[in-house]
Scaffold this active site. Structure first.
Site, PDB file in Angstrom:
ATOM      1  N   CYS A  31       0.806  -1.222   0.000  1.00 58.03           N
ATOM      2  CA  CYS A  31       0.000   0.000   0.000  1.00 58.03           C
ATOM      3  C   CYS A  31       0.843   1.277   0.000  1.00 58.03           C
ATOM      4  CB  CYS A  31      -0.978  -0.003   1.168  1.00 58.03           C
ATOM      5  SG  CYS A  31      -0.202   0.025   2.811  1.00 58.03           S
ATOM      6  N   HIS A  68      -2.719   0.899   6.791  1.00 53.52           N
ATOM      7  CA  HIS A  68      -3.046   0.891   5.363  1.00 53.52           C
ATOM      8  C   HIS A  68      -3.209   2.325   4.866  1.00 53.52           C
ATOM      9  CE1 HIS A  68      -4.269  -0.936   1.635  1.00 53.52           C
ATOM     10  NE2 HIS A  68      -5.402  -0.252   1.614  1.00 53.52           N
ATOM     11  N   HIS A  95      -5.789   1.721  -4.453  1.00 50.33           N
ATOM     12  CA  HIS A  95      -4.902   1.190  -3.412  1.00 50.33           C
ATOM     13  C   HIS A  95      -4.483  -0.235  -3.733  1.00 50.33           C
ATOM     14  CE1 HIS A  95      -8.091  -1.039  -0.748  1.00 50.33           C
ATOM     15  NE2 HIS A  95      -8.488  -1.005  -1.991  1.00 50.33           N
TER      16      HIS A  95
END
Length: 394
Positions: free
Chosen positions: A306, A354, A366
């Site tokens: 990420c 994240h 993402h």
């Protein structure tokens, strides 16, 4: 006389010993009890599908957080290794210069020994072949003494500096060793979390996997609905700001006309033009990565995690972001979710495990998790409460 002993009837118990019929029944009972004790757990003992889903999601989140710790440890280890290499190279060069200084000092000492270092006396003068020999010899001794002092000073300096660099190199090597241990621990943690998640999923039946997929689709539908609501609120907010800006501009224009001057709007909330240009480049890069696999610790170009994706996207726009989510969250200005603009970073969970790149209308690009691919998805993919903050990179 004939014996009057009676025979024992079958099926009775004598001296605490069961007859064959009763013994067989007892053995059967023991066998049944043993089988019951070793039998597989019943369906009532198995976790529900919802519990499995929650456990797997938690494991993936924990793996994401551990991945960021791994990224931080890896970055620290890489920097520390470069520092150690630089220090060791410096130590090697200084050691070479120290050896050269030692050799020079030794050569002067040998020369002084050969020529003599005592202060010349009258006897020496008288024994000289000529007065000029005495002058030449005395001058040589004087020069050797001065050079020897310089050689000693240089040797002492080189020795002190070399020892200091060796100390720094030793400390840096110890720090590198600790960083490598942290890196190994973080890597093992990620692998363990992912392995446990895979094991839980592998134990599901085909029917359970289908039901799990249905639950996931329902979550995505809810996330899409939340994204649509956010898009509507953002549109209303933009209209409100634009209306307020227009009123301010009209008022300033009227004031300017009445005073014969030129007015200027102040406190404008319009998006910064330069940021918008950079954000477009970052988003263009991120869109080009859609479909590439998530791989923890990866920074491209074939795969990403990420924070690796967000870092690479903004790098394409000429902006350098730190490697980890923990540092990226401090690399800009925090804004409310309702005011998120394309290009902003959306962080998730209390541990910042994240991050995604906002593209507008409640959506982001993402790299989700292992087994998934870079994709567009609602920022509410894991519920509204999972959103930690929104940051606009500087």
């Amino acid at each position: 006389m004939a014996s009057h002993r009676k025979s024992r009837p079958t099926g009775t118990r004598v001296a605490g010993i069961r007859t064959p019929a009763l013994a067989t029944a007892a053995l059967t009972s023991v066998a049944l009890l043993s089988q019951t004790a070793t039998a597989a757990p019943s369906d009532d003992d198995r976790p529900s599908l919802e519990e499995v889903e929650k456990k797997v999601d938690d494991l993936y989140r924990q793996a994401g957080s551990a991945t960021e710790k791994y990224n931080a440890a890896k970055e620290k280890t890489t920097k520390q290794r470069k520092r150690v290499d630089t220090l060791l190279d410096d130590v090697a060069k200084r050691t070479q210069r120290l050896n050269e200084a030692r050799e020079e000092l030794g050569s002067y000492a040998s020369a002084q020994y050969r020529t003599g270092s005592a202060i010349p006396e009258t006897t020496t003068f008288l024994l000289a072949d000529s007065p000029q020999d005495y002058v030449d010899r005395n001058h040589l001794l004087s020069r050797l003494t001065g050079r020897q002092k310089d050689a000693v000073d240089d040797f002492t300096t080189q020795q002190s500096e070399t020892m200091e660099k060796r100390r720094e190199a030793t400390e840096s090597l110890a720090t590198l060793t600790e960083s490598q241990k942290d890196l190994k621990t973080a890597k093992a943690t990620v692998q363990k979390k992912l392995s446990t998640a895979r094991e839980l999923l592998s134990e599901l039946t085909a029917e359970e996997k289908a039901r799990l997929a249905a639950i996931e689709r329902k979550k995505q539908e809810e996330a899409a609905r939340k994204a649509a609501e956010l898009a509507e609120r953002q549109a209303e907010e933009r209209e409100r700001r634009e209306g307020a800006a227009q009123e301010e501009s009209d008022a300033a224009s009227g004031s300017s006309e009445s005073s014969g001057g030129t007015g200027a709007s102040s406190g404008s909330t319009a998006p910064d033009a330069s940021y918008g240009t950079k954000a477009e480049k970052a988003l263009a890069f991120a869109r080009a990565q859609i479909g590439k696999p998530y791989v923890w610790g990866a920074t491209g170009p074939g795969s990403y995690d990420c924070s690796g994706l967000t870092q690479a996207a903004w790098k394409a726009a000429g902006v350098t972001l730190p490697r980890t989510t923990y540092d990226q969250v401090n690399a800009g200005t925090t804004v409310p979710v309702s005011q998120a603009q394309p290009g902003d970073l959306v962080f998730f969970y209390d541990d910042l495990g994240h991050v995604g790149l906002y593209i507008g209308n409640g959506m982001m690009i993402h790299a989700p998790k292992p087994g998934a691919y870079v994709r567009e998805e609602s920022i509410f993919y894991d519920g509204e409460s999972s959103i930690h903050s929104v940051v606009r990179p500087a």
